[in-house]
Scaffold this motif. Structure first.
Motif, mmCIF file in Angstrom:
data_model
loop_
_atom_site.group_PDB
_atom_site.id
_atom_site.type_symbol
_atom_site.label_atom_id
_atom_site.label_comp_id
_atom_site.label_asym_id
_atom_site.label_seq_id
_atom_site.Cartn_x
_atom_site.Cartn_y
_atom_site.Cartn_z
ATOM 1 N N HIS A 171 0.801 -1.226 0.000
ATOM 2 C CA HIS A 171 0.000 0.000 0.000
ATOM 3 C C HIS A 171 0.828 1.267 0.000
ATOM 4 O O HIS A 171 1.774 1.399 0.759
ATOM 5 C CB HIS A 171 -0.933 0.025 1.220
ATOM 6 N N TYR A 172 0.383 2.161 -0.813
ATOM 7 C CA TYR A 172 0.992 3.483 -0.840
ATOM 8 C C TYR A 172 0.434 4.309 0.330
ATOM 9 O O TYR A 172 -0.752 4.185 0.679
ATOM 10 C CB TYR A 172 0.643 4.186 -2.154
ATOM 11 N N GLY A 193 -13.291 1.851 -1.042
ATOM 12 C CA GLY A 193 -12.199 1.904 -2.009
ATOM 13 C C GLY A 193 -10.928 2.558 -1.511
ATOM 14 O O GLY A 193 -10.049 2.877 -2.296
ATOM 15 N N VAL A 194 -10.807 2.765 -0.199
ATOM 16 C CA VAL A 194 -9.582 3.383 0.293
ATOM 17 C C VAL A 194 -8.576 2.329 0.768
ATOM 18 O O VAL A 194 -7.536 2.660 1.300
ATOM 19 C CB VAL A 194 -9.842 4.397 1.435
ATOM 20 N N GLY A 195 -8.928 1.067 0.568
ATOM 21 C CA GLY A 195 -7.950 0.019 0.867
ATOM 22 C C GLY A 195 -8.123 -0.648 2.216
ATOM 23 O O GLY A 195 -7.196 -1.280 2.715
ATOM 24 N N LYS A 196 -9.288 -0.561 2.807
ATOM 25 C CA LYS A 196 -9.487 -1.172 4.129
ATOM 26 C C LYS A 196 -9.349 -2.685 4.035
ATOM 27 O O LYS A 196 -8.622 -3.308 4.815
ATOM 28 C CB LYS A 196 -10.874 -0.805 4.685
ATOM 29 N N THR A 197 -10.052 -3.253 3.068
ATOM 30 C CA THR A 197 -9.996 -4.708 2.928
ATOM 31 C C THR A 197 -8.593 -5.152 2.558
ATOM 32 O O THR A 197 -8.061 -6.112 3.118
ATOM 33 C CB THR A 197 -10.960 -5.168 1.816
ATOM 34 N N SER A 198 -8.001 -4.421 1.642
ATOM 35 C CA SER A 198 -6.720 -4.918 1.175
ATOM 36 C C SER A 198 -5.635 -4.729 2.223
ATOM 37 O O SER A 198 -4.698 -5.519 2.274
ATOM 38 C CB SER A 198 -6.368 -4.329 -0.193
ATOM 39 N N TYR A 246 -8.368 9.850 -0.577
ATOM 40 C CA TYR A 246 -7.078 10.257 -1.145
ATOM 41 C C TYR A 246 -7.189 11.537 -1.966
ATOM 42 O O TYR A 246 -8.221 11.821 -2.577
ATOM 43 C CB TYR A 246 -6.546 9.147 -2.051
ATOM 44 N N ILE A 256 -0.869 6.025 -6.226
ATOM 45 C CA ILE A 256 -1.413 4.662 -6.083
ATOM 46 C C ILE A 256 -1.579 4.023 -7.453
ATOM 47 O O ILE A 256 -1.232 2.864 -7.673
ATOM 48 C CB ILE A 256 -2.760 4.688 -5.319
ATOM 49 N N TYR A 308 0.844 1.016 -7.976
ATOM 50 C CA TYR A 308 0.173 -0.222 -7.574
ATOM 51 C C TYR A 308 -0.861 -0.716 -8.578
ATOM 52 O O TYR A 308 -0.790 -1.833 -9.063
ATOM 53 C CB TYR A 308 -0.493 -0.037 -6.210
ATOM 54 N N LYS A 320 -0.775 -3.997 -10.993
ATOM 55 C CA LYS A 320 -1.722 -5.062 -10.644
ATOM 56 C C LYS A 320 -2.593 -5.426 -11.855
ATOM 57 O O LYS A 320 -2.795 -6.594 -12.155
ATOM 58 C CB LYS A 320 -2.596 -4.549 -9.498
ATOM 59 N N VAL A 346 -10.184 4.523 -4.472
ATOM 60 C CA VAL A 346 -9.615 4.340 -5.798
ATOM 61 C C VAL A 346 -10.264 3.168 -6.540
ATOM 62 O O VAL A 346 -9.687 2.610 -7.449
ATOM 63 C CB VAL A 346 -8.085 4.096 -5.715
ATOM 64 N N ARG A 347 -11.489 2.829 -6.130
ATOM 65 C CA ARG A 347 -12.121 1.670 -6.732
ATOM 66 C C ARG A 347 -12.482 1.902 -8.199
ATOM 67 O O ARG A 347 -12.161 1.091 -9.056
ATOM 68 C CB ARG A 347 -13.361 1.297 -5.938
ATOM 69 N N GLU A 382 -9.409 2.117 -10.303
ATOM 70 C CA GLU A 382 -8.878 0.796 -10.646
ATOM 71 C C GLU A 382 -9.713 0.153 -11.752
ATOM 72 O O GLU A 382 -9.190 -0.430 -12.694
ATOM 73 C CB GLU A 382 -8.853 -0.107 -9.405
HETATM 74 P P1 ADP Z 1 -12.230 -0.860 0.881
HETATM 75 O O1 ADP Z 1 -12.150 -2.147 1.574
HETATM 76 O O2 ADP Z 1 -11.780 0.293 1.722
HETATM 77 O O3 ADP Z 1 -13.550 -0.560 0.248
HETATM 78 P P2 ADP Z 1 -10.431 -2.093 -0.964
HETATM 79 O O4 ADP Z 1 -9.515 -2.671 0.025
HETATM 80 O O5 ADP Z 1 -11.392 -2.986 -1.626
HETATM 81 O O6 ADP Z 1 -11.200 -0.874 -0.331
HETATM 82 O O7 ADP Z 1 -9.585 -1.333 -2.058
HETATM 83 C C1 ADP Z 1 -9.935 -1.165 -3.394
HETATM 84 C C2 ADP Z 1 -8.714 -1.299 -4.299
HETATM 85 O O8 ADP Z 1 -7.869 -0.191 -4.150
HETATM 86 C C3 ADP Z 1 -7.893 -2.507 -3.967
HETATM 87 O O9 ADP Z 1 -7.470 -3.100 -5.161
HETATM 88 C C4 ADP Z 1 -6.719 -1.939 -3.209
HETATM 89 O O10 ADP Z 1 -5.583 -2.728 -3.360
HETATM 90 C C5 ADP Z 1 -6.536 -0.588 -3.835
HETATM 91 N N1 ADP Z 1 -5.970 0.358 -2.892
HETATM 92 C C6 ADP Z 1 -6.633 1.123 -2.006
HETATM 93 N N2 ADP Z 1 -5.801 1.900 -1.299
HETATM 94 C C7 ADP Z 1 -4.560 1.633 -1.730
HETATM 95 C C8 ADP Z 1 -3.259 2.115 -1.379
HETATM 96 N N3 ADP Z 1 -3.083 3.030 -0.437
HETATM 97 N N4 ADP Z 1 -2.228 1.604 -2.038
HETATM 98 C C9 ADP Z 1 -2.383 0.696 -2.998
HETATM 99 N N5 ADP Z 1 -3.561 0.204 -3.399
HETATM 100 C C10 ADP Z 1 -4.666 0.656 -2.771
#
Ligand code: ADP
Length: 783
Positions: free
Chosen positions: A327-328, A362-367, A497, A505, A509, A513, A545-546, A549
Motif C-alpha cells: 500500500h501506498y 475503495g480506500v484500501g481497508k480490505t486490502s 485520497y 497509487i 500499484y 496489478k 480508488v475503486r 482501478e
Molecule cells: P475498501 O475495503 O476500503 O472498500 P479495498 O480494500 O477494496 O477498499 O480497495 C480497493 C482497491 O484499491 C484494492 O485493489 C486496493 O488494493 C486498492 N488500494 C486502495 N488503497 C490503496 C493504497 N493506499 N495503495 C495501494 N492500493 C490501494
C-alpha cells in the motif's frame, strides 16, 4: 296396519325344491335341474301353463327330499326358457310371479304335485307410515350398496322408482346377499308392511356386519401396504447400493471415522460427542435419513482445524516491508497496525482490542487487512456483514432443521483450514437486527476475548476456540455500529485520497496489478501520467480508488484486444486518446467557475462514502413566515436551519433586512443532489449565508465553499470530517474554503499541495463568514 286381504286363490301345480336358492316374486333367475323328479315336474309344467312352484330346501345337502325337507312358503314362477345342457341337466330361466304357501302335497311321484294358496294384499300406498317405512328401507339399501357390494348403482335408481311396498321389499331382497333362513323370513311375510319391517331389520344387521368387515379389511390393507412399500423400497435400495458397490454394513465407515477422530487433537468434550455420533451409525441402516445427517455432522467435525494453525511471523521490520509494499501512503494506519502487532508480540496472551478500519469505500481497508495477514504469516478470511439480519447466519442452524449447516464463522474457519487466521468482518456498520434474532449480539460474543474461546455454533453443539483468531472489522461510518460492538473496537480512520495520492497509487500499484491481471507485459502498455490524472479527475469522483482501478482495467482490457487483434506491439494511452477507451468524460471539475448567484451557497458535507460539495438554494416568497425545507435532510440539519433563521431575525437590522421578514415571507431552503441523507449541523453557516443572500439580494461567491455549525448568537463551531471535506472542495474546483477556527488543528491531515492550492480561511463568527462569502461592490476586487 290397515292392509286388506282381498284375494286368496288356490291352484294345483308341480313343485321343485331348490338347493341353496330362494326365488322372490319379480325376480328373474336361472338354475340347473338334474334330479329326475324335478325334470318330470318341469315337463308337466310345460304341458300346462308353464307355472311351477319353487321352494327352498331346508338343507341343501339332502338329495332326495321329502315334503318335510322343504319350506312351506315359496314362489309361483313362470318358466321363460329351458335349455338342455350336456349330461341330462336342464338350465331353466324363470320369473317369480307371486308368493304362495303349500296347503297340501297332492302326490310325490313322478314329481311333487302341490296345492298352493296365493294370498294377495292390496295396500294403501299413500299411507304415511308405509311411505316412511319404504323410505327407510331404500336408505338402508343405499347404504348397503355403498359399502362396496358388487351391486351396480343403477339398481338404486330402479329400486327408487318402485311404488308398491311389497314389490319394493321383494326386489331389494333379490339383490342382497342373504343367508337362506333370512330369505325365507322375508318370503314368509305375506303382509307387505311386515315384509318391509323384516327386511329393514335384516338390512341393519347386514350393514353393521359390513361396516365391521370394512374396518377390519382397511386395517389389514393398510398394514399390508406399509409392509409391502417398505419391502419394495428396501429391495430397490439394496439394488442401487449393489450397483454403486456399497456394502451392507457401515462398520467399515464407522471404523474409518473413529480413526480419523482419534488422530485429531481436539477437546475431550468434542471427541466424546463426535465418537458418540459415529457410534450411532452402527445402529442405523446405511440408507436412513439420519445416517446422512450424522455423516454430515461428523465430516464437519473432522474437517475443522482443531489442531491446525500457522506459525506467526514476529518480525516487525519484515511486517513493515510487506505493508509498504502492498500500500501506498496510509502512514498513520500502518504505524498503528505495527504498534498493534508489536504489542501482540510482547504480550502473547494479551487480548488487545479489535481493530476497526473506518473510511469511505475503495480506500484500501480490505486490502490492508489482507496485507496484515500476509505480514504476520497468517491465513486470511473475509466475511461481509452487509445486510446480515439473521442470527443463524453467524451462529448456524440447529441440526433439527432439514439441511442445517453451521454459521458462516465456522464455515469460514473450515475453509481456511487454520484456527488462527486474520478474520475480516467487512461492513460491520451495515449489520441489521430484526425478528430473526440479533446478529450483533452473536457477533459480540465472537469478538469478546472472554467468551470466544468457547464459541458454540448451533449446528456443532460443541464449542470451538476462536480466541486465536485475529479479528479485524471495517466500516464506512461508526454512526451505525451498535454501541456495545463499538466499545470493543479500536477505530483507525482511513480517509480518502487526494489527486496526487491517487496518482501515486495508480502509478505504483494499480497499473502493475492490472497489467498482471490482464496478462500484459510492461512494454505492451504505455499510459501517461496525464492520462491517469484525467481518469482521476474526469472519469471518477470518489474518495477511494475503486472506480479508478476499474477504469484502468477497462483501458487495459481494450488495449489487450488491440494487441491481440491488430497485432499492435505497444499501446500508448495519453490525454488525447483516453476517450477512445473510456468514452466521453463523466465529470467536469470546473463547475465552481459558475457565476456568483443570489441565494445559492456551496456547503461541504461528509457522508459515509467520503466528502461532497452540496449547493444550498434559498428562495424567499410572499407568505406568512413559514420555513420549508426540501431535499434529503436529516433532523439535525432542519434544526440547524431554524437556528440560522433565529440568528438572522436577531440581527436583521445590522444585516439590512426588514425585521418583519419572518412574518411576511415564506422561506424555502432546498438541498439538491445526492440520495444520501445529509445529517449533522455542519451546513449551519451555509444555510444561513444563503438565506441572508436571498433576503438582501447580495450574490454569493461561487468559488467559495464553507462548513461550520452556527449558534443563535452567530458563532461558528467546529465540525468533523475536515480532510474529506477539503478534498471534496478541491475536487470540485473550489478556490476558497471557510472552516471553523477550532478546526485549525485538523490541518495536519491536509497534504501540503492542497493547502497551497486552496485558500483556507478560519472563521469564528457569522460576520466573518458573510464578509468572505457575500460579493458586495466593496469586496469584489479582493476575491
Ligand atoms: P475498501 O475495503 O476500503 O472498500 P479495498 O480494500 O477494496 O477498499 O480497495 C480497493 C482497491 O484499491 C484494492 O485493489 C486496493 O488494493 C486498492 N488500494 C486502495 N488503497 C490503496 C493504497 N493506499 N495503495 C495501494 N492500493 C490501494
Amino acid at each position: 296396519m290397515d292392509s286388506y286381504k282381498i284375494k286368496s286363490e288356490k291352484r294345483e301345480i308341480p313343485l321343485i325344491p331348490l338347493r341353496g336358492l330362494s326365488v322372490f316374486p319379480y325376480m328373474v333367475v336361472h338354475f340347473d335341474v338334474g334330479r329326475d323328479k324335478s325334470i318330470n315336474a318341469l315337463e308337466e309344467a310345460m304341458v300346462n301353463d308353464s307355472l311351477i312352484f319353487l321352494t327352498a330346501q331346508k338343507e341343501a345337502k339332502v338329495d332326495i327330499p321329502t315334503p318335510e325337507d322343504f319350506y312351506k312358503v315359496g314362489t309361483v314362477c313362470k318358466i321363460k326358457q329351458m335349455l338342455k345342457l350336456p349330461g341330462d341337466t336342464i338350465r331353466v330361466l324363470v320369473e317369480g310371479i307371486n308368493r304362495g304357501r303349500i296347503t297340501e302335497i297332492l302326490k310325490e311321484e313322478p314329481y311333487f304335485e302341490s296345492e298352493i294358496e296365493e294370498v294377495i294384499y292390496e295396500i294403501d300406498e299413500s299411507n304415511k307410515e308405509i311411505k316412511a317405512m319404504m323410505r327407510l328401507v331404500v336408505e338402508r339399501f343405499e347404504e348397503y350398496v355403498s359399502l362396496g357390494n358388487k351391486i351396480s348403482p343403477d339398481v338404486i335408481v330402479t329400486v327408487d322408482e318402485i311404488k308398491e311396498p311389497g314389490r319394493l321389499a321383494d326386489v331389494i331382497s333379490s339383490y342382497i346377499h342373504l343367508k337362506p333362513d333370512n330369505k325365507q323370513k322375508i318370503l314368509e311375510a305375506f303382509d307387505p308392511y311386515k315384509r318391509l319391517e323384516v327386511l329393514h331389520i335384516i338390512l341393519e344387521e347386514e350393514i353393521e356386519v359390513l361396516q365391521i368387515e370394512d374396518k377390519i379389511s382397511n386395517r389389514v390393507k393398510k398394514q399390508i401396504n406399509k409392509v409391502q412399500k417398505e419391502y419394495y423400497l428396501k429391495e430397490q435400495l439394496k439394488a442401487i447400493q449393489k450397483e454403486l458397490g456399497e456394502g451392507e454394513s457401515l462398520e467399515e465407515e464407522v471404523l474409518e471415522y473413529e480413526e480419523k477422530i482419534n488422530k485429531i487433537k481436539m477437546p475431550d468434550e468434542v471427541k466424546e460427542k463426535a465418537l458418540k455420533e459415529v457410534n450411532r451409525l452402527r445402529r442405523l441402516s446405511p440408507a436412513s435419513a439420519e445416517t446422512a445427517v450424522i455423516r454430515n455432522y461428523v465430516e464437519w467435525i473432522i474437517e475443522l482445524p482443531w489442531d491446525k494453525q500457522t506459525k506467526d511471523r514476529v518480525d516487525i521490520k519484515k511486517s513493515r516491508e510487506i505493508l509498504d509494499k502492498d500500500h501506498y501512503g496510509l502512514k498513520d494506519v500502518k504505524e498503528r497496525i505495527l504498534e498493534y502487532l508489536a504489542i501482540r508480540k510482547l504480550a502473547k496472551d494479551m487480548k488487545g482490542p479489535i481493530l476497526c478500519l473506518v473510511g469511505p469505500p475503495g480506500v484500501g481497508k480490505t486490502s490492508i487487512a489482507k496485507s496484515i495477514a500476509r505480514s504476520i504469516n497468517r491465513k486470511f478470511v473475509r466475511m461481509s456483514l452487509g445486510g446480515v439480519r439473521d442470527e443463524a447466519e453467524i451462529r448456524g442452524h440447529r441440526r433439527t432443521y432439514v439441511g442445517a449447516i453451521p454459521g458462516r464463522i465456522i464455515s469460514s474457519i473450515k475453509k481456511v483450514k487454520s484456527k488462527n487466521p486474520v478474520f475480516l468482518f467487512d461492513e460491520i456498520d451495515k449489520i441489521n437486527s430484526d425478528f430473526r434474532g440479533d446478529p450483533a449480539s452473536a457477533l459480540l460474543e465472537v469478538l469478546d476475548p472472554e467468551q470466544n474461546s468457547t464459541f458454540t455454533d448451533h449446528f456443532l453443539e460443541v464449542p470451538f476456540d476462536l480466541s486465536k483468531v485475529m479479528f479485524i472489522t471495517t466500516a464506512n461510518t461508526i454512526n451505525t455500529i451498535p454501541r456495545p460492538l463499538l466499545d470493543r473496537m479500536e477505530i483507525i480512520r482511513v480517509s480518502g485520497y487526494t489527486e496526487e495520492e491517487k496518482l501515486e497509487i495508480a502509478k505504483g500499484y494499480l497499473v502493475t496489478k492490472q497489467l498482471k491481471e490482464h496478462g500484459l507485459k510492461e512494454k505492451n502498455i504505455n499510459i501517461s501520467e496525464n492520462a491517469l490524472r484525467d481518469i482521476i479527475n474526469n472519469y471518477t469522483r470518489e474518495a477511494g480508488v475503486r472506480s479508478l482501478e476499474r477504469s484502468i482495467a477497462t483501458v487495459f482490457r481494450k488495449s489487450a484486444k488491440r494487441i491481440v487483434e491488430d497485432k499492435v506491439k505497444t499501446v500508448r494511452i495519453n490525454s488525447g486518446n483516453l476517450d477512445k477507451y473510456l468514452g466521453i468524460p463523466k465529470y467536469r471539475y470546473e463547475m465552481a467557475a459558475k457565476e456568483n448567484q443570489i441565494g445559492i451557497a456551496t456547503g461541504l458535507a461528509w457522508t459515509a462514502v467520503g466528502g461532497e460539495t452540496l449547493s444550498i438554494e434559498v428562495t424567499p416568497m410572499g407568505g406568512k413566515g413559514k420555513l420549508q425545507l426540501t431535499g434529503k435532510l436529516g433532523d439535525v440539519m432542519k434544526e440547524s436551519a431554524m437556528t440560522g433563521i433565529s440568528y438572522i431575525r436577531s440581527k436583521a437590522k445590522d444585516l439590512n433586512i426588514n425585521d418583519d421578514f419572518h412574518e411576511k415571507q415564506d422561506i424555502h431552503i432546498h438541498v439538491p443532489e445526492g440520495a444520501i441523507p445529509k445529517d449533522g449541523p455542519s451546513a449551519g453557516i451555509t444555510m444561513a449565508t444563503a438565506v441572508i443572500s436571498a433576503l438582501t439580494n447580495i450574490p454569493i461567491d461561487s468559488a467559495l465553499a464553507m462548513t461550520g455549525e452556527i449558534t443563535l448568537r452567530g458563532r461558528v463551531l467546529p465540525i468533523g470530517g475536515v480532510k474529506e471535506k477539503v478534498l471534496a472542495a478541491n475536487r470540485a474546483g473550489i478556490k476558497k474554503v471557510l472552516l471553523p477556527y477550532e478546526n485549525k488543528k485538523d490541518m495536519e491531515e491536509i497534504p501540503d499541495k492542497i493547502k497551497k492550492r486552496l485558500n483556507i480561511v478560519f472563521v469564528k463568527t457569522m460576520d466573518e463568514v458573510l464578509d468572505h462569502a457575500l460579493v458586495t461592490e466593496e469586496n469584489e476586487h479582493e476575491n
